[in-house]
Scaffold this motif. Structure first.
Motif, PDB file in Angstrom:
ATOM      1  N   PRO A   6       0.845  -1.200   0.000  1.00 20.40           N
ATOM      2  CA  PRO A   6       0.000   0.000   0.000  1.00 20.40           C
ATOM      3  C   PRO A   6       0.875   1.243   0.000  1.00 20.40           C
ATOM      4  O   PRO A   6       2.061   1.180   0.363  1.00 20.40           O
ATOM      5  CB  PRO A   6      -0.778  -0.139   1.314  1.00 20.40           C
ATOM      6  CG  PRO A   6       0.152  -0.899   2.211  1.00 20.40           C
ATOM      7  CD  PRO A   6       0.897  -1.852   1.310  1.00 20.40           C
ATOM      8  N   PRO A   7       0.341   2.398  -0.375  1.00 22.68           N
ATOM      9  CA  PRO A   7       1.153   3.625  -0.373  1.00 22.68           C
ATOM     10  C   PRO A   7       1.643   4.008   1.021  1.00 22.68           C
ATOM     11  O   PRO A   7       2.672   4.676   1.145  1.00 22.68           O
ATOM     12  CB  PRO A   7       0.197   4.686  -0.948  1.00 22.68           C
ATOM     13  CG  PRO A   7      -1.160   4.104  -0.821  1.00 22.68           C
ATOM     14  CD  PRO A   7      -1.010   2.626  -0.905  1.00 22.68           C
ATOM     15  N   GLU A   8       0.926   3.593   2.045  1.00 19.60           N
ATOM     16  CA  GLU A   8       1.354   3.840   3.428  1.00 19.60           C
ATOM     17  C   GLU A   8       1.429   2.488   4.129  1.00 19.60           C
ATOM     18  O   GLU A   8       0.441   2.019   4.698  1.00 19.60           O
ATOM     19  CB  GLU A   8       0.372   4.787   4.131  1.00 19.60           C
ATOM     20  CG  GLU A   8       0.292   6.148   3.454  1.00 19.60           C
ATOM     21  CD  GLU A   8      -0.649   7.104   4.166  1.00 19.60           C
ATOM     22  OE1 GLU A   8      -0.268   7.615   5.240  1.00 19.60           O
ATOM     23  OE2 GLU A   8      -1.750   7.326   3.652  1.00 19.60           O
ATOM     24  N   PRO A   9       2.599   1.839   4.098  1.00 23.06           N
ATOM     25  CA  PRO A   9       2.711   0.461   4.578  1.00 23.06           C
ATOM     26  C   PRO A   9       2.812   0.309   6.096  1.00 23.06           C
ATOM     27  O   PRO A   9       2.707  -0.810   6.595  1.00 23.06           O
ATOM     28  CB  PRO A   9       4.000  -0.028   3.912  1.00 23.06           C
ATOM     29  CG  PRO A   9       4.816   1.205   3.728  1.00 23.06           C
ATOM     30  CD  PRO A   9       3.844   2.306   3.456  1.00 23.06           C
ATOM     31  N   LEU A  10       3.017   1.413   6.822  1.00 21.31           N
ATOM     32  CA  LEU A  10       3.211   1.332   8.267  1.00 21.31           C
ATOM     33  C   LEU A  10       1.987   1.862   9.012  1.00 21.31           C
ATOM     34  O   LEU A  10       1.258   2.716   8.514  1.00 21.31           O
ATOM     35  CB  LEU A  10       4.455   2.125   8.679  1.00 21.31           C
ATOM     36  CG  LEU A  10       5.764   1.742   7.980  1.00 21.31           C
ATOM     37  CD1 LEU A  10       6.913   2.605   8.497  1.00 21.31           C
ATOM     38  CD2 LEU A  10       6.074   0.262   8.168  1.00 21.31           C
ATOM     39  N   ASN A  11       1.809   1.372  10.241  1.00 21.10           N
ATOM     40  CA  ASN A  11       0.688   1.835  11.051  1.00 21.10           C
ATOM     41  C   ASN A  11       1.087   3.039  11.901  1.00 21.10           C
ATOM     42  O   ASN A  11       2.185   3.594  11.743  1.00 21.10           O
ATOM     43  CB  ASN A  11       0.143   0.695  11.923  1.00 21.10           C
ATOM     44  CG  ASN A  11       1.169   0.193  12.932  1.00 21.10           C
ATOM     45  OD1 ASN A  11       2.200   0.830  13.197  1.00 21.10           O
ATOM     46  ND2 ASN A  11       0.892  -0.959  13.530  1.00 21.10           N
ATOM     47  N   VAL A  12       0.215   3.431  12.791  1.00 23.15           N
ATOM     48  CA  VAL A  12       0.443   4.615  13.614  1.00 23.15           C
ATOM     49  C   VAL A  12       1.699   4.461  14.478  1.00 23.15           C
ATOM     50  O   VAL A  12       2.403   5.442  14.748  1.00 23.15           O
ATOM     51  CB  VAL A  12      -0.790   4.882  14.499  1.00 23.15           C
ATOM     52  CG1 VAL A  12      -0.557   6.081  15.416  1.00 23.15           C
ATOM     53  CG2 VAL A  12      -2.032   5.104  13.645  1.00 23.15           C
ATOM     54  N   GLN A  13       1.993   3.231  14.886  1.00 21.78           N
ATOM     55  CA  GLN A  13       3.169   2.976  15.725  1.00 21.78           C
ATOM     56  C   GLN A  13       4.451   2.792  14.923  1.00 21.78           C
ATOM     57  O   GLN A  13       5.509   2.541  15.490  1.00 21.78           O
ATOM     58  CB  GLN A  13       2.937   1.726  16.601  1.00 21.78           C
ATOM     59  CG  GLN A  13       1.888   1.903  17.684  1.00 21.78           C
ATOM     60  CD  GLN A  13       0.472   1.816  17.154  1.00 21.78           C
ATOM     61  OE1 GLN A  13       0.204   1.081  16.195  1.00 21.78           O
ATOM     62  NE2 GLN A  13      -0.450   2.556  17.748  1.00 21.78           N
ATOM     63  N   GLY A  14       4.361   2.906  13.599  1.00 18.62           N
ATOM     64  CA  GLY A  14       5.545   2.753  12.762  1.00 18.62           C
ATOM     65  C   GLY A  14       5.880   1.319  12.431  1.00 18.62           C
ATOM     66  O   GLY A  14       6.967   1.038  11.916  1.00 18.62           O
ATOM     67  N   ARG A  15       4.946   0.388  12.706  1.00 13.07           N
ATOM     68  CA  ARG A  15       5.166  -1.020  12.364  1.00 13.07           C
ATOM     69  C   ARG A  15       4.365  -1.397  11.126  1.00 13.07           C
ATOM     70  O   ARG A  15       3.415  -0.687  10.746  1.00 13.07           O
ATOM     71  CB  ARG A  15       4.778  -1.911  13.546  1.00 13.07           C
ATOM     72  CG  ARG A  15       5.647  -1.712  14.785  1.00 13.07           C
ATOM     73  CD  ARG A  15       5.384  -2.784  15.828  1.00 13.07           C
ATOM     74  NE  ARG A  15       4.075  -2.620  16.446  1.00 13.07           N
ATOM     75  CZ  ARG A  15       3.851  -1.911  17.546  1.00 13.07           C
ATOM     76  NH1 ARG A  15       4.849  -1.282  18.144  1.00 13.07           N
ATOM     77  NH2 ARG A  15       2.627  -1.826  18.055  1.00 13.07           N
ATOM     78  N   THR A  16       4.725  -2.516  10.513  1.00 15.62           N
ATOM     79  CA  THR A  16       4.016  -2.981   9.318  1.00 15.62           C
ATOM     80  C   THR A  16       2.532  -3.140   9.606  1.00 15.62           C
ATOM     81  O   THR A  16       2.152  -3.779  10.600  1.00 15.62           O
ATOM     82  CB  THR A  16       4.595  -4.324   8.840  1.00 15.62           C
ATOM     83  OG1 THR A  16       5.983  -4.158   8.550  1.00 15.62           O
ATOM     84  CG2 THR A  16       3.880  -4.814   7.591  1.00 15.62           C
ATOM     85  N   ARG A  17       1.710  -2.537   8.786  1.00 11.25           N
ATOM     86  CA  ARG A  17       0.265  -2.652   8.967  1.00 11.25           C
ATOM     87  C   ARG A  17      -0.172  -4.105   8.850  1.00 11.25           C
ATOM     88  O   ARG A  17       0.375  -4.876   8.063  1.00 11.25           O
ATOM     89  CB  ARG A  17      -0.462  -1.796   7.922  1.00 11.25           C
ATOM     90  CG  ARG A  17      -0.336  -0.316   8.154  1.00 11.25           C
ATOM     91  CD  ARG A  17      -0.864   0.467   6.973  1.00 11.25           C
ATOM     92  NE  ARG A  17      -2.278   0.206   6.735  1.00 11.25           N
ATOM     93  CZ  ARG A  17      -2.927   0.532   5.621  1.00 11.25           C
ATOM     94  NH1 ARG A  17      -2.272   1.100   4.623  1.00 11.25           N
ATOM     95  NH2 ARG A  17      -4.208   0.284   5.478  1.00 11.25           N
TER      96      ARG A  17
END
Length: 339
Positions: A6-17
């Motif tokens: 995805p264009p934004e591969p990380l979550n709010v915590q900076g880990r892989t979604r």
């Protein structure tokens, strides 16, 4: 097939979604399904109740396997009740009530076995590991599980719960706008089964709601976004269900729909549209995830999103005569153009 980034591969915590996956099917009862999941992914099989099992301590976490009806399982509101008093007689009556409740729910499950689907609720899986989860769909088909296309009575679906990349209202709005613009394309790509079209579980959004959300001047704060969503969609049965996300973001929001006991608050989109195509070779969570990624790519392209939203609103707010005249002009151009 590999999952697309995805264009934004990380979550709010900076880990892989991560992506939660739910799959419904017939032809394989919960006990056999639980054993299959354990054999594929390791862990230990635990029976929670006669028609609900868990596979715990897998690489990703806990799988839940159950008959997909709440009436086949003990109701926690009943089982958590305490005796009305601390007398021996009341304790015995309470024990009898609990035993009757458990036996009744077990009997209901026995009766509806084969009439309601088995469901697997998978633990959240990193998006770049979804291809490993697809081994489950291949194994289910090999062991006799039946998907949506096996019968006109099977309105089964696959649900994806993609973890959000941001909790900002602007991000959430762009994802919703992109979905509204691509919903027709998704339905065509997926080729929604006729049974699922008739059943209410994944209904499209009302056009008036799409027009409001896609209007250039629509810039709500979170509470306004939630209020408008509830006003136009007083049901969980939408192709993109935002109630779990809103319940997570605003657990104290003053509307009973947010507090429905069937809604599980979580920082994810609840994408309910895909069929359960177990008989289709190569089908699985990756196929549907890659389609979802197309929505996220549009959401990330602000210019394209704005232009398409503007065209959508303009087209759908024109009068009938104006739309017919436009179609006639296009037809004349096609007729006059050289072959």
């Amino acid at each position: 097939m590999l999952p697309q980034s995805p264009p934004e591969p990380l979550n709010v915590q900076g880990r892989t979604r991560r992506i939660g996956v739910e799959i419904e099917f017939a032809g394989l009862p919960p006990q056999q399904t639980g054993e299959l999941v354990r054999d594929l992914f390791g862990g230990e099989l635990q029976q929670v109740s006669p028609h609900r099992l868990k596979v715990v301590n897998t690489h990703w976490g806990e799988f839940v396997i159950e008959l997909d009806t709440q009436y086949a399982h003990p109701d926690s509101r009943v089982t958590k009740q305490a005796p009305h008093s601390d007398t021996e007689w009341e304790r015995q009556r309470h024990q009898m009530r609990m035993e009757f409740h458990h036996k009744t729910r077990e009997l209901i499950g026995d009766v509806v076995m084969g009439l309601v689907p088995t469901e697997i609720v998978c633990p959240p899986v990193p998006w770049n590991e979804l291809d490993k989860l697809d081994n489950l769909f291949t194994a289910l088909h090999a062991h006799g599980a039946k998907g949506t296309d096996a019968s006109l009575l099977y309105g089964f679906g696959l649900h994806l719960n993609p973890e959000v990349a941001s909790l900002e209202t602007d991000y959430l709005l762009r994802q919703l706008q992109a979905y509204l613009l691509m919903a027709a394309w998704l339905r065509k790509e997926i080729d929604i089964d006729i049974t699922r079209e008739v059943l209410p579980h994944a209904n499209p959004f009302p056009k008036h709601y799409a027009i409001q959300v896609l209007s250039p001047d629509y810039a709500p704060d979170l509470d306004t976004l939630i209020a408008d969503y509830i006003g136009f969609n007083p049901t969980r049965n939408r192709e993109l269900d935002l109630y779990p996300l809103f319940a997570y973001l605003r657990p104290d929001y003053p509307d009973p729909l947010i507090h429905n006991t069937l809604i599980k608050p979580r920082p994810t989109f609840h994408y309910r549209l895909p069929n359960a195509q177990l008989s289709q070779r190569g089908w699985g969570a990756v196929v549907e995830w890659n389609r979802w990624v197309a929505v996220e790519r549009l959401a990330a392209d602000r210019r394209e999103l704005h232009e398409r939203a503007t065209r959508f609103v303009r087209l759908n707010t024109q009068s009938l005569m104006t739309r017919m005249a436009g179609k006639l002009r296009n037809w004349i151009k096609e007729v006059r153009s050289p072959s």
